[in-house]
Design a protein around this motif. Structure first.
Motif, PDB file in Angstrom:
ATOM      1  N   LEU A  91       3.429  -4.962   7.107  1.00  0.00           N
ATOM      2  CA  LEU A  91       4.687  -4.617   7.795  1.00  0.00           C
ATOM      3  C   LEU A  91       4.787  -3.089   7.773  1.00  0.00           C
ATOM      4  O   LEU A  91       3.978  -2.429   8.412  1.00  0.00           O
ATOM      5  CB  LEU A  91       5.858  -5.347   7.128  1.00  0.00           C
ATOM      6  CG  LEU A  91       5.708  -6.888   7.089  1.00  0.00           C
ATOM      7  CD1 LEU A  91       6.878  -7.533   6.362  1.00  0.00           C
ATOM      8  CD2 LEU A  91       5.541  -7.477   8.483  1.00  0.00           C
ATOM      9  N   ALA A  92       5.781  -2.540   7.051  1.00  0.00           N
ATOM     10  CA  ALA A  92       5.832  -1.075   6.947  1.00  0.00           C
ATOM     11  C   ALA A  92       4.882  -0.630   5.851  1.00  0.00           C
ATOM     12  O   ALA A  92       5.275  -0.056   4.838  1.00  0.00           O
ATOM     13  CB  ALA A  92       7.257  -0.619   6.668  1.00  0.00           C
ATOM     14  N   GLY A  93       3.607  -0.898   6.052  1.00  0.00           N
ATOM     15  CA  GLY A  93       2.574  -0.562   5.081  1.00  0.00           C
ATOM     16  C   GLY A  93       1.592   0.432   5.685  1.00  0.00           C
ATOM     17  O   GLY A  93       1.710   0.807   6.860  1.00  0.00           O
ATOM     18  N   CYS A  94       0.614   0.831   4.867  1.00  0.00           N
ATOM     19  CA  CYS A  94      -0.367   1.835   5.337  1.00  0.00           C
ATOM     20  C   CYS A  94      -1.764   1.236   5.444  1.00  0.00           C
ATOM     21  O   CYS A  94      -2.717   1.951   5.674  1.00  0.00           O
ATOM     22  CB  CYS A  94      -0.383   3.022   4.387  1.00  0.00           C
ATOM     23  SG  CYS A  94      -1.213   2.667   2.822  1.00  0.00           S
ATOM     24  N   PHE A  95      -1.881  -0.072   5.227  1.00  0.00           N
ATOM     25  CA  PHE A  95      -3.146  -0.808   5.181  1.00  0.00           C
ATOM     26  C   PHE A  95      -3.952  -0.509   3.915  1.00  0.00           C
ATOM     27  O   PHE A  95      -5.051  -1.009   3.739  1.00  0.00           O
ATOM     28  CB  PHE A  95      -3.995  -0.602   6.447  1.00  0.00           C
ATOM     29  CG  PHE A  95      -3.468  -1.422   7.603  1.00  0.00           C
ATOM     30  CD1 PHE A  95      -3.874  -2.730   7.783  1.00  0.00           C
ATOM     31  CD2 PHE A  95      -2.522  -0.898   8.467  1.00  0.00           C
ATOM     32  CE1 PHE A  95      -3.352  -3.497   8.811  1.00  0.00           C
ATOM     33  CE2 PHE A  95      -1.994  -1.660   9.509  1.00  0.00           C
ATOM     34  CZ  PHE A  95      -2.416  -2.963   9.681  1.00  0.00           C
ATOM     35  N   GLY A  96      -3.373   0.302   3.025  1.00  0.00           N
ATOM     36  CA  GLY A  96      -4.064   0.581   1.763  1.00  0.00           C
ATOM     37  C   GLY A  96      -4.182  -0.652   0.894  1.00  0.00           C
ATOM     38  O   GLY A  96      -5.168  -0.808   0.164  1.00  0.00           O
ATOM     39  N   PHE A 133      -7.686  -4.964  -1.152  1.00  0.00           N
ATOM     40  CA  PHE A 133      -8.114  -6.365  -1.127  1.00  0.00           C
ATOM     41  C   PHE A 133      -9.608  -6.441  -0.774  1.00  0.00           C
ATOM     42  O   PHE A 133     -10.392  -7.140  -1.436  1.00  0.00           O
ATOM     43  CB  PHE A 133      -7.257  -7.131  -0.119  1.00  0.00           C
ATOM     44  CG  PHE A 133      -7.719  -8.518   0.190  1.00  0.00           C
ATOM     45  CD1 PHE A 133      -8.138  -9.365  -0.818  1.00  0.00           C
ATOM     46  CD2 PHE A 133      -7.727  -8.984   1.497  1.00  0.00           C
ATOM     47  CE1 PHE A 133      -8.573 -10.658  -0.533  1.00  0.00           C
ATOM     48  CE2 PHE A 133      -8.152 -10.266   1.794  1.00  0.00           C
ATOM     49  CZ  PHE A 133      -8.585 -11.099   0.781  1.00  0.00           C
ATOM     50  N   LEU A 134     -10.019  -5.672   0.230  1.00  0.00           N
ATOM     51  CA  LEU A 134     -11.439  -5.710   0.621  1.00  0.00           C
ATOM     52  C   LEU A 134     -12.336  -5.114  -0.461  1.00  0.00           C
ATOM     53  O   LEU A 134     -13.543  -5.353  -0.475  1.00  0.00           O
ATOM     54  CB  LEU A 134     -11.634  -4.975   1.951  1.00  0.00           C
ATOM     55  CG  LEU A 134     -10.957  -5.636   3.153  1.00  0.00           C
ATOM     56  CD1 LEU A 134     -11.173  -4.810   4.414  1.00  0.00           C
ATOM     57  CD2 LEU A 134     -11.468  -7.066   3.369  1.00  0.00           C
ATOM     58  N   ASP A 135     -11.731  -4.341  -1.370  1.00  0.00           N
ATOM     59  CA  ASP A 135     -12.506  -3.782  -2.485  1.00  0.00           C
ATOM     60  C   ASP A 135     -12.955  -4.849  -3.471  1.00  0.00           C
ATOM     61  O   ASP A 135     -13.633  -4.518  -4.455  1.00  0.00           O
ATOM     62  CB  ASP A 135     -11.676  -2.721  -3.233  1.00  0.00           C
ATOM     63  CG  ASP A 135     -11.687  -1.376  -2.527  1.00  0.00           C
ATOM     64  OD1 ASP A 135     -12.552  -1.160  -1.670  1.00  0.00           O
ATOM     65  OD2 ASP A 135     -10.810  -0.544  -2.828  1.00  0.00           O
ATOM     66  N   CYS A 195       0.156   0.856  -6.012  1.00  0.00           N
ATOM     67  CA  CYS A 195       0.113   1.504  -4.695  1.00  0.00           C
ATOM     68  C   CYS A 195      -1.254   2.153  -4.505  1.00  0.00           C
ATOM     69  O   CYS A 195      -1.391   3.344  -4.631  1.00  0.00           O
ATOM     70  CB  CYS A 195       1.228   2.552  -4.583  1.00  0.00           C
ATOM     71  SG  CYS A 195       1.258   3.387  -2.968  1.00  0.00           S
ATOM     72  N   PRO A 196      -2.260   1.342  -4.181  1.00  0.00           N
ATOM     73  CA  PRO A 196      -2.196  -0.113  -4.031  1.00  0.00           C
ATOM     74  C   PRO A 196      -2.493  -0.806  -5.368  1.00  0.00           C
ATOM     75  O   PRO A 196      -3.001  -0.180  -6.294  1.00  0.00           O
ATOM     76  CB  PRO A 196      -3.345  -0.379  -3.045  1.00  0.00           C
ATOM     77  CG  PRO A 196      -4.382   0.652  -3.418  1.00  0.00           C
ATOM     78  CD  PRO A 196      -3.604   1.874  -3.855  1.00  0.00           C
ATOM     79  N   PRO A 197      -2.236  -2.123  -5.425  1.00  0.00           N
ATOM     80  CA  PRO A 197      -2.754  -2.899  -6.549  1.00  0.00           C
ATOM     81  C   PRO A 197      -4.278  -2.804  -6.550  1.00  0.00           C
ATOM     82  O   PRO A 197      -4.893  -2.652  -5.489  1.00  0.00           O
ATOM     83  CB  PRO A 197      -2.320  -4.337  -6.234  1.00  0.00           C
ATOM     84  CG  PRO A 197      -1.260  -4.216  -5.184  1.00  0.00           C
ATOM     85  CD  PRO A 197      -1.556  -2.969  -4.421  1.00  0.00           C
TER      86      PRO A 197
END
Ligand code: SF4
Length: 181
Positions: A14-19, A24-26, A151-153
């Motif tokens: 949503l109001a995120g930065c895709f970080g 998650f992809l990490d 930020c991010p987890p």
């Protein structure tokens, strides 16, 4: 494992930065383990436009405009378990710093006052989602089942929660996986 017993996961920003999605992809090669057990529904990683019935919804970003509210409610309606992923989803995050200012003054500063093309206009095309007065965390709009801070987890924290949920266990985050920055 037949299609019926496979866990279905949706994700969105949503109001995120895709970080948070990047983190998650990490999980790296663990993605291969995951896709053996789950299917992805609507997500920035798929081309599915509408969220369908899912077991788990992962949402990064807070709620800053009318479209965010709409998407969040759709996720809540269709996802049995909803997870707030990251600081923005949990408490609005850095974007909520604009809550100290009036929305009108922010729009004025960005589109009319700051250096830029002469004769600037505040965008008003009806296709654009209307911004909300304030940025909100997810839980102020819908019920949220789990929160993964950071930020991010870290990828390890996301992996821990996801694998617990996929296995039907109550997620437990080790202390070393909990941080808020
Ligand atoms: S929590 Fe941090 S990494 Fe995640 S969307 Fe917000 S700013 Fe980006």
């Amino acid at each position: 494992m037949d299609a019926k017993s496979r866990v279905r996961i949706a994700t969105t920003s949503l109001a995120g930065c895709f970080g948070c999605h990047t983190s998650f992809l990490d999980i790296d090669e663990r993605l291969f383990d995951l896709v053996r057990q789950v299917d992805f529904d609507r997500s920035p990683l798929t081309d599915i436009k509408q969220v369908g019935d899912c077991d788990i919804g992962l949402i990064e970003g807070g709620v800053c405009n009318a479209e965010n509210v709409h998407v969040l409610r759709e996720f809540r309606e269709h996802c049995r378990i909803l997870v707030a992923l990251g600081a923005c989803a949990i408490n609005g995050g850095l974007p909520a710093q604009r809550n100290h200012l009036s929305l009108a003054s922010v729009l004025q500063e960005v589109y009319l006052t700051a250096p830029g093309p002469a004769g600037g206009l505040i965008p008003n095309d009806p296709e654009l989602p209307l911004p909300l007065d304030k940025v909100h965390p997810l839980h102020e709009v819908v019920h949220v089942d789990y929160f993964i801070p950071g930020c991010p987890p870290s990828a390890d924290a996301i992996w821990q929660v996801l694998t617990d949920l996929v296995a039907g266990r109550e997620p437990v985050l080790a202390q070393r996986l909990i941080h808020f920055d």
